[in-house]
Design a protein around this motif. Sequence first.
Motif, mmCIF file in Angstrom:
data_model
loop_
_atom_site.group_PDB
_atom_site.id
_atom_site.type_symbol
_atom_site.label_atom_id
_atom_site.label_comp_id
_atom_site.label_asym_id
_atom_site.label_seq_id
_atom_site.Cartn_x
_atom_site.Cartn_y
_atom_site.Cartn_z
ATOM 1 N N PRO A 41 0.714 -1.265 -0.134
ATOM 2 C CA PRO A 41 0.067 0.115 -0.096
ATOM 3 C C PRO A 41 0.644 1.153 -0.072
ATOM 4 C CG PRO A 41 0.097 -1.048 2.226
ATOM 5 C CD PRO A 41 0.687 -1.718 1.396
ATOM 6 N N TYR A 42 2.069 1.089 0.547
ATOM 7 C CA TYR A 42 2.967 2.387 0.255
ATOM 8 C C TYR A 42 3.234 3.033 -1.054
ATOM 9 C CZ TYR A 42 7.413 4.996 0.757
ATOM 10 O OH TYR A 42 8.206 5.978 0.766
ATOM 11 N N PHE A 43 3.031 2.038 -2.031
ATOM 12 C CA PHE A 43 3.563 2.555 -3.383
ATOM 13 C C PHE A 43 2.075 2.924 -4.328
ATOM 14 C CE2 PHE A 43 6.815 -0.965 -2.964
ATOM 15 C CZ PHE A 43 7.694 0.103 -2.672
ATOM 16 N N THR A 44 2.182 3.961 -5.067
ATOM 17 C CA THR A 44 1.162 4.368 -5.995
ATOM 18 C C THR A 44 1.124 3.393 -7.019
ATOM 19 O OG1 THR A 44 2.158 5.703 -7.413
ATOM 20 C CG2 THR A 44 1.522 6.832 -5.151
ATOM 21 N N ALA A 45 0.016 3.628 -7.965
ATOM 22 C CA ALA A 45 -0.197 2.596 -9.030
ATOM 23 C C ALA A 45 1.127 2.981 -10.127
ATOM 24 C CB ALA A 45 -1.585 2.966 -9.628
ATOM 25 N N LEU A 46 1.447 4.301 -10.057
ATOM 26 C CA LEU A 46 2.536 4.521 -10.862
ATOM 27 C C LEU A 46 3.774 3.827 -10.329
ATOM 28 C CD1 LEU A 46 3.531 5.770 -13.416
ATOM 29 C CD2 LEU A 46 3.764 8.034 -12.137
ATOM 30 N N ASP A 47 4.036 3.881 -9.236
ATOM 31 C CA ASP A 47 5.108 3.169 -8.394
ATOM 32 C C ASP A 47 5.162 1.773 -8.856
ATOM 33 O OD1 ASP A 47 6.046 5.457 -7.575
ATOM 34 O OD2 ASP A 47 4.998 4.978 -5.654
ATOM 35 N N ARG A 48 4.039 1.041 -8.697
ATOM 36 C CA ARG A 48 3.829 -0.387 -8.738
ATOM 37 C C ARG A 48 4.215 -0.869 -10.273
ATOM 38 N NH1 ARG A 48 -1.048 0.388 -5.860
ATOM 39 N NH2 ARG A 48 -0.587 0.000 -3.692
ATOM 40 N N LEU A 49 3.639 0.180 -11.297
ATOM 41 C CA LEU A 49 4.038 -0.112 -12.652
ATOM 42 C C LEU A 49 5.328 -0.006 -12.953
ATOM 43 C CD1 LEU A 49 2.458 -0.364 -15.593
ATOM 44 C CD2 LEU A 49 2.820 1.926 -15.753
ATOM 45 N N ILE A 50 6.056 0.970 -12.653
ATOM 46 C CA ILE A 50 7.371 1.218 -13.000
ATOM 47 C C ILE A 50 8.264 0.334 -12.170
ATOM 48 C CG2 ILE A 50 9.410 2.751 -12.726
ATOM 49 C CD1 ILE A 50 7.191 3.631 -14.689
ATOM 50 N N MET A 51 8.041 -0.093 -10.852
ATOM 51 C CA MET A 51 8.873 -0.928 -10.304
ATOM 52 C C MET A 51 8.689 -2.531 -10.859
ATOM 53 S SD MET A 51 8.421 0.018 -6.275
ATOM 54 C CE MET A 51 9.556 -1.262 -5.482
ATOM 55 N N THR A 52 7.510 -2.927 -11.125
ATOM 56 C CA THR A 52 7.423 -4.253 -11.825
ATOM 57 C C THR A 52 8.172 -4.290 -13.300
ATOM 58 O OG1 THR A 52 5.107 -4.434 -11.025
ATOM 59 C CG2 THR A 52 5.192 -5.676 -12.984
ATOM 60 N N TYR A 53 7.795 -3.158 -13.968
ATOM 61 C CA TYR A 53 8.893 -3.253 -15.160
ATOM 62 C C TYR A 53 10.173 -3.558 -14.975
ATOM 63 C CZ TYR A 53 10.801 -1.120 -19.494
ATOM 64 O OH TYR A 53 11.382 -0.689 -20.438
ATOM 65 N N TYR A 54 10.842 -2.803 -13.977
ATOM 66 C CA TYR A 54 12.123 -2.791 -13.662
ATOM 67 C C TYR A 54 12.597 -4.424 -13.288
ATOM 68 C CZ TYR A 54 12.608 2.241 -13.962
ATOM 69 O OH TYR A 54 12.959 3.696 -14.111
ATOM 70 N N LEU A 55 11.508 -4.904 -12.543
ATOM 71 C CA LEU A 55 11.934 -6.079 -12.201
ATOM 72 C C LEU A 55 11.677 -7.311 -13.113
ATOM 73 C CD1 LEU A 55 9.622 -6.147 -8.750
ATOM 74 C CD2 LEU A 55 12.087 -6.727 -8.993
ATOM 75 N N LEU A 56 10.809 -6.913 -14.116
ATOM 76 C CA LEU A 56 10.699 -7.981 -15.331
ATOM 77 C C LEU A 56 11.720 -7.899 -16.144
ATOM 78 C CD1 LEU A 56 6.788 -7.996 -15.464
ATOM 79 C CD2 LEU A 56 8.332 -10.157 -14.615
ATOM 80 N N VAL A 57 12.041 -6.623 -16.352
ATOM 81 C CA VAL A 57 12.871 -6.238 -17.843
ATOM 82 C C VAL A 57 14.336 -5.842 -17.327
ATOM 83 C CG1 VAL A 57 13.152 -4.950 -19.760
ATOM 84 C CG2 VAL A 57 10.875 -5.592 -18.909
ATOM 85 N N PRO A 58 15.180 -6.764 -17.115
ATOM 86 C CA PRO A 58 16.633 -6.523 -16.692
ATOM 87 C C PRO A 58 17.143 -5.366 -17.484
ATOM 88 C CG PRO A 58 16.218 -8.895 -16.507
ATOM 89 C CD PRO A 58 15.085 -8.149 -17.411
ATOM 90 N N SER A 59 17.133 -5.215 -18.818
ATOM 91 C CA SER A 59 17.550 -4.093 -19.469
ATOM 92 C C SER A 59 17.035 -3.123 -19.635
ATOM 93 C CB SER A 59 18.035 -4.869 -20.942
ATOM 94 O OG SER A 59 16.811 -5.426 -21.663
ATOM 95 N N TYR A 60 15.800 -2.976 -18.505
ATOM 96 C CA TYR A 60 15.259 -1.567 -18.997
ATOM 97 C C TYR A 60 15.769 -0.141 -19.448
ATOM 98 C CZ TYR A 60 16.717 -0.453 -14.160
ATOM 99 O OH TYR A 60 17.524 -0.109 -13.101
ATOM 100 N N ALA A 61 16.930 -0.137 -18.810
ATOM 101 C CA ALA A 61 17.852 1.167 -18.940
ATOM 102 C C ALA A 61 17.957 1.295 -20.623
ATOM 103 C CB ALA A 61 18.956 1.359 -18.549
ATOM 104 N N GLN A 62 17.838 0.114 -21.373
ATOM 105 C CA GLN A 62 18.098 0.204 -22.835
ATOM 106 C C GLN A 62 17.031 0.963 -23.657
ATOM 107 O OE1 GLN A 62 18.851 -3.921 -24.404
ATOM 108 N NE2 GLN A 62 18.248 -3.295 -26.484
ATOM 109 N N TYR A 63 15.813 0.869 -22.934
ATOM 110 C CA TYR A 63 14.503 1.430 -23.420
ATOM 111 C C TYR A 63 14.066 2.734 -22.745
ATOM 112 C CZ TYR A 63 14.409 -3.742 -24.999
ATOM 113 O OH TYR A 63 15.181 -4.619 -25.079
#
Length: 199
Positions: A41-63
């Motif tokens: 509950p600490y995270f906002t919906a946007l936080d959850r989206l971004i954090m999930t993306y970072y976890l699932l896509v190890p090369s996220y910085a590339q995009y």
Amino acid sequence: MFTLTERQAGPVVTVAYKTYDISIDTSFDTILRCMEVAEDPYFTALDRLIMTYYLLVPSYAQYAGVFDLEDIAAVIALAYRAIGGEQEGEADAEEIVHFTYDAERIFASFMKDYGINLVKAQGQLSWAHFMALFNGLSDDTPIMRAIHYRTCPVPKGQDQAEERKRILKLKRHYELPAQRKAREAAAVEALYDLRALAE
């Protein structure tokens, strides 16, 4: 999705999005972290989206600078589809296991049945393989005992009084926090109903 015919090079799978082939980390511990993020509950919906993306896509910085929020959401949806995410109708199903709350039971169950130390298997065991093993756990493992008592019916009839008492005690012992809240709320509601009848 689990298959015996597709060669696995580990827990990393590739999904195609626009002109990109994106590597997705499907290791069971990554998926469990995504679940924890989704419930925090600490995270906002946007936080959850971004954090999930970072976890699932190890090369996220590339995009970075290439993908906007809509792209990120689309990649997450493709990732969940690739790992065999929620099937139709599952969202409404009653929760009978909670991977964070039940972590000790799950760890002990994998050790008991398979001799697999899930801490050492982090980053190596895919979610599909983890779930195939989880669904194959024997009934006498700690997590399957908990699931049994969470879902078993309570006996009825006067001749079943002792068994009913035993089952209710075990149901309370193994209940999940959400089940406990629902039980307590129902008890409070019943109390208010009794008071209303008495007035």
